[in-house]
Scaffold this active site. Structure first.
Site, PDB file in Angstrom:
ATOM      1  N   ALA A  64       0.881  -1.171   0.000  1.00  0.00           N
ATOM      2  CA  ALA A  64       0.000   0.000   0.000  1.00  0.00           C
ATOM      3  C   ALA A  64       0.914   1.215   0.000  1.00  0.00           C
ATOM      4  O   ALA A  64       2.057   1.139   0.448  1.00  0.00           O
ATOM      5  CB  ALA A  64      -0.860  -0.014   1.248  1.00  0.00           C
ATOM      6  N   GLY A 110       0.405  -4.873   0.842  1.00  0.00           N
ATOM      7  CA  GLY A 110      -0.780  -4.873  -0.024  1.00  0.00           C
ATOM      8  C   GLY A 110      -0.541  -5.559  -1.371  1.00  0.00           C
ATOM      9  O   GLY A 110      -1.491  -6.030  -2.000  1.00  0.00           O
ATOM     10  N   GLU A 113      -0.987  -9.113  -0.656  1.00  0.00           N
ATOM     11  CA  GLU A 113      -2.419  -9.289  -0.358  1.00  0.00           C
ATOM     12  C   GLU A 113      -3.240  -9.285  -1.651  1.00  0.00           C
ATOM     13  O   GLU A 113      -4.198 -10.051  -1.787  1.00  0.00           O
ATOM     14  CB  GLU A 113      -2.884  -8.182   0.605  1.00  0.00           C
ATOM     15  CG  GLU A 113      -2.308  -8.386   2.004  1.00  0.00           C
ATOM     16  CD  GLU A 113      -2.609  -7.233   2.950  1.00  0.00           C
ATOM     17  OE1 GLU A 113      -2.232  -6.094   2.616  1.00  0.00           O
ATOM     18  OE2 GLU A 113      -3.231  -7.468   3.999  1.00  0.00           O
ATOM     19  N   GLU A 133       4.263  -5.385   7.405  1.00  0.00           N
ATOM     20  CA  GLU A 133       3.531  -4.310   8.088  1.00  0.00           C
ATOM     21  C   GLU A 133       3.970  -4.059   9.522  1.00  0.00           C
ATOM     22  O   GLU A 133       3.980  -2.922   9.988  1.00  0.00           O
ATOM     23  CB  GLU A 133       2.019  -4.599   8.056  1.00  0.00           C
ATOM     24  CG  GLU A 133       1.344  -4.312   6.719  1.00  0.00           C
ATOM     25  CD  GLU A 133       1.437  -5.457   5.718  1.00  0.00           C
ATOM     26  OE1 GLU A 133       2.197  -6.416   5.970  1.00  0.00           O
ATOM     27  OE2 GLU A 133       0.749  -5.399   4.684  1.00  0.00           O
TER      28      GLU A 133
HETATM   29  N1  COA Z   1       4.633   3.041  -0.634  1.00  0.00           N
HETATM   30  C1  COA Z   1       5.047   4.178  -1.191  1.00  0.00           C
HETATM   31  N2  COA Z   1       6.169   4.297  -1.880  1.00  0.00           N
HETATM   32  C2  COA Z   1       6.941   3.206  -1.993  1.00  0.00           C
HETATM   33  C3  COA Z   1       6.564   1.964  -1.440  1.00  0.00           C
HETATM   34  C4  COA Z   1       5.348   1.915  -0.738  1.00  0.00           C
HETATM   35  N3  COA Z   1       4.897   0.772  -0.169  1.00  0.00           N
HETATM   36  N4  COA Z   1       7.538   1.052  -1.716  1.00  0.00           N
HETATM   37  C5  COA Z   1       8.468   1.707  -2.432  1.00  0.00           C
HETATM   38  N5  COA Z   1       8.121   2.995  -2.602  1.00  0.00           N
HETATM   39  C6  COA Z   1       8.843   4.045  -3.334  1.00  0.00           C
HETATM   40  C7  COA Z   1      10.039   4.538  -2.525  1.00  0.00           C
HETATM   41  O1  COA Z   1       9.635   5.513  -1.578  1.00  0.00           O
HETATM   42  C8  COA Z   1      10.891   5.112  -3.626  1.00  0.00           C
HETATM   43  O2  COA Z   1      10.361   6.360  -4.014  1.00  0.00           O
HETATM   44  P1  COA Z   1      11.338   7.653  -4.271  1.00  0.00           P
HETATM   45  O3  COA Z   1      12.255   7.201  -5.373  1.00  0.00           O
HETATM   46  O4  COA Z   1      10.394   8.719  -4.692  1.00  0.00           O
HETATM   47  O5  COA Z   1      12.039   7.888  -2.997  1.00  0.00           O
HETATM   48  C9  COA Z   1      10.664   4.155  -4.794  1.00  0.00           C
HETATM   49  O6  COA Z   1       9.428   3.512  -4.513  1.00  0.00           O
HETATM   50  C10 COA Z   1      11.741   3.104  -4.950  1.00  0.00           C
HETATM   51  O7  COA Z   1      11.848   2.389  -3.724  1.00  0.00           O
HETATM   52  P2  COA Z   1      13.244   2.185  -2.940  1.00  0.00           P
HETATM   53  O8  COA Z   1      12.936   1.934  -1.516  1.00  0.00           O
HETATM   54  O9  COA Z   1      14.187   3.304  -3.260  1.00  0.00           O
HETATM   55  O10 COA Z   1      13.768   0.844  -3.645  1.00  0.00           O
HETATM   56  P3  COA Z   1      14.774  -0.208  -3.008  1.00  0.00           P
HETATM   57  O11 COA Z   1      15.204  -1.079  -4.142  1.00  0.00           O
HETATM   58  O12 COA Z   1      15.838   0.456  -2.220  1.00  0.00           O
HETATM   59  O13 COA Z   1      13.894  -1.088  -1.987  1.00  0.00           O
HETATM   60  C11 COA Z   1      11.912  -2.256  -1.251  1.00  0.00           C
HETATM   61  C12 COA Z   1      12.818  -1.879  -2.435  1.00  0.00           C
HETATM   62  C13 COA Z   1      10.673  -2.956  -1.804  1.00  0.00           C
HETATM   63  C14 COA Z   1      12.657  -3.222  -0.319  1.00  0.00           C
HETATM   64  C15 COA Z   1      11.538  -0.994  -0.474  1.00  0.00           C
HETATM   65  O14 COA Z   1      11.008  -0.051  -1.406  1.00  0.00           O
HETATM   66  C16 COA Z   1      10.507  -1.183   0.604  1.00  0.00           C
HETATM   67  O15 COA Z   1      10.812  -1.734   1.655  1.00  0.00           O
HETATM   68  N6  COA Z   1       9.245  -0.721   0.377  1.00  0.00           N
HETATM   69  C17 COA Z   1       8.202  -0.739   1.361  1.00  0.00           C
HETATM   70  C18 COA Z   1       7.646  -2.137   1.521  1.00  0.00           C
HETATM   71  C19 COA Z   1       6.600  -2.172   2.593  1.00  0.00           C
HETATM   72  O16 COA Z   1       6.845  -1.973   3.764  1.00  0.00           O
HETATM   73  N7  COA Z   1       5.364  -2.455   2.171  1.00  0.00           N
HETATM   74  C20 COA Z   1       4.266  -2.624   3.061  1.00  0.00           C
HETATM   75  C21 COA Z   1       3.469  -1.406   3.121  1.00  0.00           C
HETATM   76  S1  COA Z   1       2.160  -1.581   4.278  1.00  0.00           S
END
Ligand code: COA
Length: 258
Positions: A64, A110, A113, A133
């Site tokens: 999400a 999400g 999910e 989460e």
């Molecule tokens: N919501 C909003 N933005 C998100 C996102 C999310 N769930 N997941 C990734 N993004 C965005 C990042 O903020 C970043 O944006 P920016 O370039 O404007 O700063 C972009 O996507 C790229 O992500 P980044 O984190 O730089 O990539 P990465 O390769 O370093 O890491 C992940 C990849 C998937 C490990 C990491 O993005 C992450 O942990 N995301 C969140 C996952 C999460 O907790 N999801 C559950 C949500 S309830």
């Protein structure tokens, strides 16, 4: 549609979530567009199966959109989960058109999910899945606590959610979370191959089977009774007449989908 792409080829539709710079995170607008897209495709009788995937090579959906709920109250949090489940997650699960998630990279929160709400899943070798989460101080809110336990068993779901761990595609296959794992460049064609097999069969019977299978997981519903009812109803369909006639005449059935 700003956040999703829909492509139709023969009897198969592909929905691509298209926010690659945000790793296809599900914001409110994307959830609404997905609802609208799925609704239109489900009503289009020429569409026999839908595949959903993410754009880019990195993510199916990274969760999400965290930026949207940073300052939420208790009421707003509850509303977000309830609306999301109704609009998208339960909606997809209960569609009469088969939906396959082609998990092409990260499917987190999400994203996983959503994949779990689909009728079944394929994945690319680079896919990573998890429900992280609790690292944010919340719990999965789009059905994750329920569907993960249904798909992989209670103990594995407990561990995965508590540790916020990520599993790779092979582990997901061993757990029964995804049915097949193939190279990323082959994922869409491979999944389309499964979809075309589905498309050759009776869409009316498939819709009834989806309803009966889902009934097993509904509180207060006896799945066997739904199966009996839907089995009986099948005999009143044109598809049954076509299937039966083709079998007796040793020809290939061409189902009218009625
Ligand atoms: N919501 C909003 N933005 C998100 C996102 C999310 N769930 N997941 C990734 N993004 C965005 C990042 O903020 C970043 O944006 P920016 O370039 O404007 O700063 C972009 O996507 C790229 O992500 P980044 O984190 O730089 O990539 P990465 O390769 O370093 O890491 C992940 C990849 C998937 C490990 C990491 O993005 C992450 O942990 N995301 C969140 C996952 C999460 O907790 N999801 C559950 C949500 S309830």
């Amino acid at each position: 549609m700003e956040n999703i792409l829909i492509e139709k080829q023969d009897n198969i539709a592909v929905i691509t979530i298209n926010r690659p710079t945000k790793l296809n995170a599900l914001n409110k607008a994307t959830i609404q567009e997905l609802h609208d897209g799925f609704k239109v495709l489900n009503e289009d009788k020429s569409v026999k199966a839908v595949i959903i995937t993410g754009s880019g090579e990195k993510a199916f959906v990274a969760g999400a959109d965290i930026s949207e709920f940073a300052n939420f109250s208790v009421e707003e949090g509850g509303k977000l989960a309830a609306q999301g489940q109704e609009l998208l997650f339960d909606f997809v699960q209960n569609l009469s058109t088969p939906v396959i998630a082609a998990v092409n990279g990260f499917a987190l929160g999400g994203g996983l999910e959503l994949a779990m709400a689909c009728h079944f899943r394929t994945a690319s070798t680079n896919a990573k899945m998890g429900l992280p989460e609790v690292t944010l101080g919340v719990i999965p809110g789009y059905g994750g606590t329920q569907r993960l336990a249904q798909l992989v068993g209670k103990g594995r779901a407990m561990e995965l959610i508590m540790t916020a761990g990520m599993i790779d595609a092979e582990t997901a296959k061993n757990y029964g979370l995804v049915n097949h794992v193939v190279a990323q460049e082959e994922l869409l064609d491979f999944t389309k191959g499964i979809a075309s097999k589905i498309a050759n069969n009776s869409s009316v019977a498939i819709a009834k089977a989806i309803e009966a299978i889902n009934a097993n997981f509904e509180d207060g519903t006896n799945g066997y009774e739904v199966e009996i009812k839907n089995f009986g109803l099948s005999f009143g369909t044109e598809d049954f007449k076509e299937g039966e006639t083709a079998f007796l005449e040793i020809t290939k059935a061409v189902f009218p989908g009625k």
